[in-house]
Design a protein around this motif. Structure first.
Motif, PDB file in Angstrom:
ATOM      1  N   GLU A 106      -7.788   0.741  -7.491  1.00 41.17           N
ATOM      2  CA  GLU A 106      -6.622   0.163  -6.674  1.00 41.17           C
ATOM      3  C   GLU A 106      -5.347   0.760  -7.898  1.00 41.17           C
ATOM      4  O   GLU A 106      -5.414   0.415  -8.962  1.00 41.17           O
ATOM      5  CB  GLU A 106      -6.378  -1.218  -6.893  1.00 41.17           C
ATOM      6  CG  GLU A 106      -7.206  -1.639  -5.622  1.00 41.17           C
ATOM      7  CD  GLU A 106      -6.829  -3.331  -5.712  1.00 41.17           C
ATOM      8  OE1 GLU A 106      -6.036  -3.921  -5.707  1.00 41.17           O
ATOM      9  OE2 GLU A 106      -7.986  -3.882  -5.690  1.00 41.17           O
ATOM     10  N   PHE A 149      -6.132   2.775   3.626  1.00 45.48           N
ATOM     11  CA  PHE A 149      -6.004   2.291   2.128  1.00 45.48           C
ATOM     12  C   PHE A 149      -7.161   1.543   1.490  1.00 45.48           C
ATOM     13  O   PHE A 149      -7.144   0.632   2.237  1.00 45.48           O
ATOM     14  CB  PHE A 149      -4.664   1.814   1.775  1.00 45.48           C
ATOM     15  CG  PHE A 149      -3.424   2.588   1.947  1.00 45.48           C
ATOM     16  CD1 PHE A 149      -2.930   3.532   1.012  1.00 45.48           C
ATOM     17  CD2 PHE A 149      -2.608   2.476   2.908  1.00 45.48           C
ATOM     18  CE1 PHE A 149      -2.100   4.454   1.259  1.00 45.48           C
ATOM     19  CE2 PHE A 149      -1.414   3.477   3.149  1.00 45.48           C
ATOM     20  CZ  PHE A 149      -1.146   4.112   2.275  1.00 45.48           C
ATOM     21  N   CYS A 171       0.776  -1.214   0.192  1.00 47.96           N
ATOM     22  CA  CYS A 171       0.113  -0.104   0.142  1.00 47.96           C
ATOM     23  C   CYS A 171       0.771   1.427  -0.003  1.00 47.96           C
ATOM     24  O   CYS A 171       0.140   2.378  -0.081  1.00 47.96           O
ATOM     25  CB  CYS A 171      -0.986  -0.035   1.289  1.00 47.96           C
ATOM     26  SG  CYS A 171      -2.246  -1.386   0.989  1.00 47.96           S
TER      27      CYS A 171
END
Length: 431
Positions: free
Chosen positions: A284, A307, A273
């Protein structure tokens, strides 16, 4: 014994169809990975660097259970010299939809290692292979409960090159990244197969399913495994890695020290992340060609849980409710861990109809069907989980409460990995 069949879009239990989850499984589900060719492993020959001390070529090996690794430097091809194999492949120990794992011997040291060969013959396979490489290569420190990557080698046309984290000077590496990003094959032709070879520590004790189900119940082993698993996940989250496919199959056992030591493995669906947007929208982003980003792990205790990820991926029985919807954070790993621990303590199992294996996993009964806990909670968020499931259970009140919190339908009600580590130490010591 209850049987779960994954062949019909994950929705056949005991031979009866259930409705499909809206949106289905997208992106990085295991089912989209291309089938591995089942040809025998051939001898890899490579062009070595100029300073290699092998003036005389060696004779061609006729056996098919060795591979040699010499490395190119900056993609410049030096005069061809054949060198001795560095690893001897002993036997195949596992095979998946896109890779084969071998037990091997390092010829120089005699150490046993595991060698995973991943064929990069399709963009989705490249994506899975690079995800594993980025995750393991981004770890600056070792952890005893996370499988250790010794080296990763990119091989094509008999040429081998050592992969290094963020090597933007390697044309082959950049082509792999481009293949993954563009979603189309650009790395040669089918006649020129490309492989990634992962050399990792060997775990002789099998996986968690095999270890637990082949032995009598042992509360001390359960407590030890619970602490080891939470420690591993806390370490990964501290390093900005969300595993996304925690399940007993992906937890290996090493017995080198005498006592069983768990090793979290298989990072093909993991996400590094660092450097990604932490906004509330799903989406993403891929890491840059340099990989997932190293260093700067300060304040990750909070940040890793901010995230947002959107690819609904993982294995049905361990997926959190929000993963089925495709909008989740690292807290999904906590849910998966809760399912594993609950099943391990009470030895709750099902038979996977595809592999015919008995697997540890908790589920909800709906008539004659069994439904993954995460999917059942998505359909009925007010459902109360009966923990423990069995009447005669030795589960302590502390462990029961912790599992209820880990499996909360709302991820905000779950402890993060660092809170979990503290609480797990407390409840296992008190039990």
């Amino acid at each position: 014994m209850l049987i779960f069949d994954k062949k019909e879009g994950m929705d056949i239990c005991d031979g009866k169809k259930r409705r499909k989850v809206k949106g289905g499984m997208r992106g990085c589900r295991r089912s989209v990975a291309g089938k591995m060719r089942r040809e025998a492993c051939k001898v890899l020959r490579s062009l070595p660097v100029a300073d290699n001390n092998h003036p005389e070529p060696m004779e061609e090996e006729e056996d098919e259970d060795f591979f040699s690794i010499s490395f190119l430097r900056n993609d410049l091809l030096e005069p061809a010299v054949v060198v001795a194999p560095r690893y001897s492949l002993l036997r195949e120990v596992g095979r998946g939809s896109y890779g084969v794992v071998y037990e091997a011997i390092a010829r120089k040291t005699g150490a046993r290692v595991a060698v995973k060969r991943l064929q990069c013959d399709a963009p989705e396979n490249v994506e899975l292979a690079l995800a594993e490489f980025w995750a393991l290569a981004s770890l600056e420190d070792r952890h005893q409960n996370v499988v250790q990557l010794e080296e990763c080698v990119l091989q094509r046309n008999g040429l081998a090159q050592k992969m290094s984290h963020g090597n933007k000077r390697s044309k082959q590496y950049l082509r792999l990244v481009e293949t993954s990003l563009k979603g189309e094959r650009i790395l040669g032709y089918p006649a020129e197969p490309c492989y990634l070879w992962f050399v990792m520590e060997f775990c002789e004790g099998g996986d968690l399913n095999q270890y637990i189900l082949s032995r009598r119940p042992d509360p001390r082993t359960n407590k030890s495994f619970m602490r080891q698993l939470t420690s591993a996940v806390a370490f990964l989250h501290k390093n900005n890695i969300v595993h996304r496919d925690l399940k007993p199959d992906n937890i290996l056992i090493s017995q080198k020290s005498g006592s069983p030591v768990l090793k979290v493995a298989d990072f093909g669906l993991s996400k590094v992340c660092a450097g990604l947007s932490s906004g509330g929208k799903g989406g993403e982003d891929y890491p840059a060609a340099g990989g997932g980003g190293r260093g700067n792990n300060q304040n990750n205790v909070v940040n890793v849980n901010k995230f947002w990820l959107s690819s609904a991926c993982g294995s049905d029985f361990y997926m959190a409710p929000e993963v089925w919807e495709g909008h989740y954070t690292a807290k999904a790993d906590i849910f998966a861990l809760g399912i594993i621990i609950w099943a391990m303590i009470e030895r709750i199992t099902f038979i996977d109809a595809e592999s015919k294996r008995e697997l540890l996993g908790t589920y909800i009964r709906q008539g004659t069907e069994i439904v993954p806990v995460g999917e059942a909670l998505l359909e009925n968020p007010k459902m109360v989980l009966h923990i423990p499931q069995k009447t005669r259970s030795s589960m302590s009140e502390g462990v029961k409460k912790l599992l209820q919190d880990m499996l909360a339908v709302n991820p905000q009600d779950r402890p993060d990995a660092f809170q979990l580590e503290v609480r797990m130490d407390q409840v296992t010591c008190a039990a």
